[in-house]
Design an enzyme around this catalytic site. Structure first.
Site, mmCIF file in Angstrom:
data_model
loop_
_atom_site.group_PDB
_atom_site.id
_atom_site.type_symbol
_atom_site.label_atom_id
_atom_site.label_comp_id
_atom_site.label_asym_id
_atom_site.label_seq_id
_atom_site.Cartn_x
_atom_site.Cartn_y
_atom_site.Cartn_z
ATOM 1 N N GLU A 248 -6.277 -5.837 -0.493
ATOM 2 C CA GLU A 248 -6.848 -6.751 0.495
ATOM 3 C C GLU A 248 -6.635 -6.271 1.925
ATOM 4 O O GLU A 248 -7.543 -6.358 2.759
ATOM 5 C CB GLU A 248 -6.239 -8.145 0.335
ATOM 6 C CG GLU A 248 -6.823 -9.147 1.293
ATOM 7 C CD GLU A 248 -6.146 -10.505 1.224
ATOM 8 O OE1 GLU A 248 -6.579 -11.391 1.959
ATOM 9 O OE2 GLU A 248 -5.198 -10.649 0.440
ATOM 10 N N ASP A 249 -5.449 -5.762 2.227
ATOM 11 C CA ASP A 249 -5.078 -5.514 3.625
ATOM 12 C C ASP A 249 -4.982 -4.044 4.017
ATOM 13 O O ASP A 249 -4.651 -3.742 5.165
ATOM 14 C CB ASP A 249 -3.733 -6.202 3.922
ATOM 15 C CG ASP A 249 -3.838 -7.710 3.831
ATOM 16 O OD1 ASP A 249 -4.929 -8.229 4.123
ATOM 17 O OD2 ASP A 249 -2.853 -8.367 3.452
#
Length: 767
Positions: free
Chosen positions: A118-119
């Site tokens: 996600e990051d």
């Protein structure tokens, strides 16, 4: 109302009620001030993590753990958290929490990697390649939804939760990582902006804390609740915490004395036990005060004592020792060993009057039960058994996981995200009652559940066909609230295939609500399909052409429908014309044009001309509101058997029945395709009531309304609604909505009303 959704004034009043309780100590101002920020702890090193895992799993894959540590640290690089700490400290702390639960290598590695997709620039394919498909699937299950346009924050929250729960159904370790992730975020919530802080705390209290409780992870649930409580109502938290600390100081010797006496008495009877006292948490105390509407000083079970023994037999022997040593408090005994909770919790609960005349709450359990009570599904020790997936093993070992999979199956059928979120909260929040079928099968339900919920818990078909019930052998309404130990027999009828839609408001469980909503939708769809088939059959009969499902199936592409049922429903709803269906099946079909020269002329022609046999066959029978067709009656006057009637198709609503003399029919003169020939089809053996409206001009004097109502009642009419207006000082105009059997019945009521001296004039209203 949940305390965190109250107004500031309500919250302050509730806090004051605790603060000014009798004999309470004064809370220092410092108690309600936010704690100073903690000094940053040293970030855990690689060897620290490996040693933590090796302490409970000597066969751990050190190389895998080291590779994951380095990969995650490099992936997050220079990213930082709101606190200023390196972002990598967060997945590291999540992994540390999971080592406390003694979880397997794959779970620890997935915790280290859970934010990488996600990051960071990491991808699922790369995770699979470096760490394997199992770990990649765990990380993917934790990745939030991206690039998804949703209309509300609630919808986004619900979609994230739906994805999480579906991932949990595949592998329960996703849940354990997510809960640990939320726990660390809550521990560091002080660095988040106030608006986000409150939203996250509410979400934790709504979803994640109850979910941890349902999975039997009580310690994690209590910490999540207290951290949320501290954010949502810091003053109340500080007051309760201060009172608890003062009570602990005051009773310090008493707690030690109770532990000592319990241990000695058990030892004297040949039982080796570990006895320890435990204080309840502030949030638990606060909610109990709210639920029972009592003050702090009135609570008798702030401290609980656990007696942990070797086996189940020893537990029941210990219960005998306790009950013969101290008086028992009636109504406070519960045996969750013989009847475990759905989250696998097992223990014997009892309360006695102990030393110093104090109430002492006891929980008696084995060491294994104690582990499950504290760690829930995590206590099943995934790392010990290398055969089969954790999810497969849990299916056989854990009632909590079985409940979760069952709940996910129900919730996944919700029609929209908000409905899904509502049902999830319903399923997670409630305490339970245990009831039995006549054959002795145990059914666990949320507290406040009723017989409707019970019926759907037994089987969806039982719920859909339920018409009555017996509770402990006595007839009772289906809405009756159930109590622990009730034996419930549900009475069913084959004549009822779908439940009343009003049941949805009565049901408590998500399963029952979802099933009722689903059955209602199916019943309405069936009604429209039935109406559509009748309309098509009548048109084909009038046109003298042959109808066959096989021929309609071949015409589906031309109608832009995927099934025959879709066509029938569309015709029944008025969204598709029957003539369009005929034209799709027979391209040479030419529609018979109905010309109406005005309502009065058309009606006169109808009255004078006998119907053609083919036309008579095409008339749709009307049996009333409770028939299998979606029929309703003219809104301002209705229609009753004996009236000549006509049907008007309203798109999306079905047929509205009007009496032939209704002035409202003028509005449809230019839309002949909406007119349907209908006729009454009344079963003489099963009389039904039909709606009608009358207008009464009566003398304005005391008792006149009572006289009119008495006439209607004496003639077996039912008043549904009355509207009264004053036209002059001497007269009142009453508009009365009635329910009558037929035109003859209505005429008799009108004749009797005209005979009354208080009635100046009475007439029927044709809507």
């Amino acid at each position: 109302m949940a305390y965190w959704r109250r107004t500031p004034r309500q919250m302050q009043a509730a806090t004051d009620a605790v603060a000014v309780a009798p004999d309470s100590a004064v809370v220092p101002d410092s108690a309600v001030v936010q704690k100073p920020l903690k000094p940053r702890a040293r970030m855990m090193r690689q060897y620290d993590l490996v040693e933590r895992v090796r302490s409970y799993n000597p066969d751990t894959n050190e190389d895998l753990l080291n590779r994951a540590y380095v990969y995650a640290m490099k992936a997050h690089g220079t990213q930082t958290r709101a606190s200023g700490d390196p972002y990598f400290s967060h997945p590291l702390e999540v992994a540390a929490i999971l080592t406390g639960l003694k979880l397997d290598d794959a779970t620890i590695v997935a915790a280290l990697l859970h934010d990488t997709i996600e990051d960071t620039e990491a991808t699922r394919a790369e995770i699979d390649q470096v760490f394997g498909h199992e770990i990649g699937a765990l990380v993917e299950g934790l990745t939030k939804l991206k690039r998804l346009e949703l209309v509300s924050r609630e919808a986004k929250q619900a979609e994230n939760l739906r994805k999480l729960l579906l991932a949990i159904a595949d592998d329960v370790r996703v849940l354990l990582i997510k809960l640990a992730d939320r726990l660390h975020n809550m521990r560091t919530l002080e660095f988040v902006p106030p608006a986000s802080r409150r939203r996250i705390a509410e979400e934790t209290l709504d979803i994640y804390a109850p979910l941890a409780g349902r999975m039997g992870m009580q310690e994690m649930r209590e910490e999540l609740e207290d951290l949320s409580f501290h954010v949502l109502d810091p003053e109340a938290y500080a007051v309760v915490k201060h009172r608890l600390d003062a009570l602990a100081e005051r009773n310090r010797n008493l707690i030690g004395e109770i532990e000592s006496q319990l241990s000695k008495n058990l030892q004297k009877n040949g039982l080796s036990a570990r006895v320890y006292g435990r204080r309840k948490q502030p949030f638990s105390i606060w909610t109990k005060m709210e639920r029972k509407s009592v003050g702090f000083e009135q609570l008798s079970d702030i401290y609980g004592f656990r007696i942990v023994l070797a086996d189940v037999e020893a537990c029941y022997r210990a219960l005998g020792v306790v009950h013969t040593t101290w008086p028992v408090v009636p109504g406070r005994f519960k045996d969750y060993i013989s009847t475990p909770k759905q989250n696998d919790y097992r223990s014997i609960h009892t309360t006695v009057i102990g030393p110093g005349k104090q109430r002492v709450e006891l929980q008696i359990r084995t060491e294994e039960m104690n582990q499950i009570a504290e760690f829930g599904i995590a206590a099943h020790a995934f790392y010990k058994d290398g055969t089969g997936s954790p999810t497969e093993r849990l299916k056989h070992e854990s009632n909590a996981f079985a409940w979760l999979r069952h709940t996910i199956g129900i919730l996944s059928e919700s029609a929209n995200p908000e409905e899904f979120l509502e049902h999830t909260k319903l399923e997670l929040f409630h305490d339970q009652v245990f009831c039995f079928t006549p054959k002795g099968k145990l059914i666990a339900l949320p507290r406040n559940a009723n017989v409707i919920d019970f019926a759907y818990a037994v089987h969806t078909d039982v719920g859909n066909s339920a018409v009555g019930c017996k509770i402990n052998g006595k007839f009772a309404p289906l809405s009756s609230e159930l109590q622990n130990g009730d034996e419930v027999e549900v009475l069913t009828s084959k004549a009822q295939s779908a439940p009343p839609s009003a049941w949805e408001a009565l049901a408590v469980t998500g399963k029952a609500r979802a099933a009722i909503r689903r059955a209602t939708r199916a019943a309405v769809r069936d009604q429209y399909a039935g109406l559509g088939r009748r309309i098509i059959d009548r048109l084909f009969a009038r046109a003298k052409i042959e109808y066959a499902d096989d021929k309609l199936k071949g015409a589906l592409p031309r109608l832009a429908r995927t099934s025959i049922e879709d066509v029938l429903v569309s015709v029944g709803r008025g969204e598709l014309k029957a003539s369009d269906v005929a034209r799709a099946m027979y391209p040479d079909y030419k529609e018979e044009r109905l010309v109406r020269y005005g309502t009065k002329k058309a009606l006169a022609a109808k009255a004078q001309t006998p119907p053609h046999p083919a036309r008579a066959a095409s008339v749709i029978p009307v049996r009333g509101i409770n028939s299998e067709l979606p029929v309703k009656f003219a809104p301002n006057g209705g229609a009753v058997p004996g009236d000549r009637i006509v049907g008007i198709v309203t798109p999306g609503e079905g047929i509205t029945i009007y009496p032939i003399q209704s002035p409202a029919l003028k509005d449809f003169e230019d839309e002949p395709e909406r007119w349907l020939d209908v006729r009454w089809d009344i079963d003489e053996t099963m009389p039904q009531r039909f709606p009608a409206r009358i207008l009464v001009h009566n003398v304005n004097e005391p008792g006149s309304l009572a006289q009119i109502a008495t006439v209607i009642a004496e003639h077996d009419g039912n008043i549904d609604n009355i509207h009264m207006s004053r036209r002059s000082p001497d007269f009142t105009e009453l508009t009365i909505d009635l329910e009558v059997y037929d035109l003859k019945h209505l005429s008799a009521i009108l004749a009797q009303l005209r005979a009354k001296a208080v009635v100046a004039r009475v007439e029927r209203v044709n809507g």
